[in-house]
Design an enzyme around this catalytic site. Structure first.
Site, PDB file in Angstrom:
ATOM      1  N   PRO A   1       0.894  -1.193   0.000  1.00  0.00           N
ATOM      2  CA  PRO A   1       0.105  -0.367   0.178  1.00  0.00           C
ATOM      3  C   PRO A   1       0.483   1.296  -0.135  1.00  0.00           C
ATOM      4  CG  PRO A   1       0.370  -0.731   2.028  1.00  0.00           C
ATOM      5  CD  PRO A   1       0.477  -2.040   1.634  1.00  0.00           C
ATOM      6  N   CYS A   2       1.020   1.557  -1.059  1.00  0.00           N
ATOM      7  CA  CYS A   2       2.595   2.528  -1.366  1.00  0.00           C
ATOM      8  C   CYS A   2       1.122   4.156  -1.122  1.00  0.00           C
ATOM      9  CB  CYS A   2       3.482   2.749  -2.476  1.00  0.00           C
ATOM     10  SG  CYS A   2       2.170   2.188  -3.732  1.00  0.00           S
ATOM     11  N   HIS A   3       0.537   3.833  -0.911  1.00  0.00           N
ATOM     12  CA  HIS A   3      -0.691   4.843  -1.120  1.00  0.00           C
ATOM     13  C   HIS A   3      -1.272   5.364   0.219  1.00  0.00           C
ATOM     14  CE1 HIS A   3      -3.509   1.818  -0.762  1.00  0.00           C
ATOM     15  NE2 HIS A   3      -4.888   2.161  -0.250  1.00  0.00           N
TER      16      HIS A   3
END
Length: 177
Positions: free
Chosen positions: A137-139
């Protein structure tokens, strides 16, 4: 060895996922249309054939759909092929995968957790090269002070913010237009 990909609808558009046997080898955020997402996956994984995923991979697809529909799904159990991922990036992705839906960390937070406090920029670069968006989950990784930072997916920071609003990490801010 089976290499395949699938394109599926989510609350943010047509996402994609590629696999080898029962292991995810890449994911795609929406590219603007199902056809564009399909073309992007076919280019990135030229040996892959579009088709129905095996059960373990379908579970990953179902988890992504549920997460993007607002369920607090943890995708940490999704098995990823990290063989081609540089060691630093792999370690940064492992930390990112511990961030629960609805929460965020900064690039600097991840650098500290890696024991490398001066490496926030390198963490940002690793997130920008994430081959597994949503599953890694780089967001959920923000710049210092909670600023958006960048986002390499189509739609850029607006897509990142939309995902964070769905997860409850950001309030949905009304626009002037």
């Amino acid at each position: 060895m089976t290499v395949g990909f699938t394109v599926f609808d989510t609350a943010i558009g047509a996402c994609g996922l590629a696999w080898r046997d029962d292991v995810v080898i890449g994911t795609s955020l929406p590219e603007g249309s199902a056809a564009r997402t399909r073309a992007w996956l076919a280019q990135r994984f030229p040996d892959a054939v579009e088709g129905p995923p095996p059960a373990l991979v379908q579970a990953a697809v179902d988890g992504i759909v549920a997460l993007l529909a607002g369920e607090r799904r943890d995708l940490a159990e999704v098995e990823l092929d990290l063989a081609a991922v540089p060691e630093f990036n792999r370690r940064a992705y492992e930390v990112a995968r511990t961030i629960p839906p609805g929460k965020t960390l900064t690039y600097g937070d991840i650098a500290h957790r890696l024991g490398m406090p001066g490496s926030a920029q390198a963490v940002g670069q690793a997130m920008g090269h994430n081959p597994f968006p949503i599953v890694v989950p780089c967001h959920r990784v923000l710049a210092a002070g909670g600023r958006d930072g960048g986002f390499s997916a189509r739609g850029g920071v607006a897509t990142k913010r939309r995902m964070l609003v769905i997860e409850g990490a950001l309030a949905d801010e009304p626009t002037l237009f």
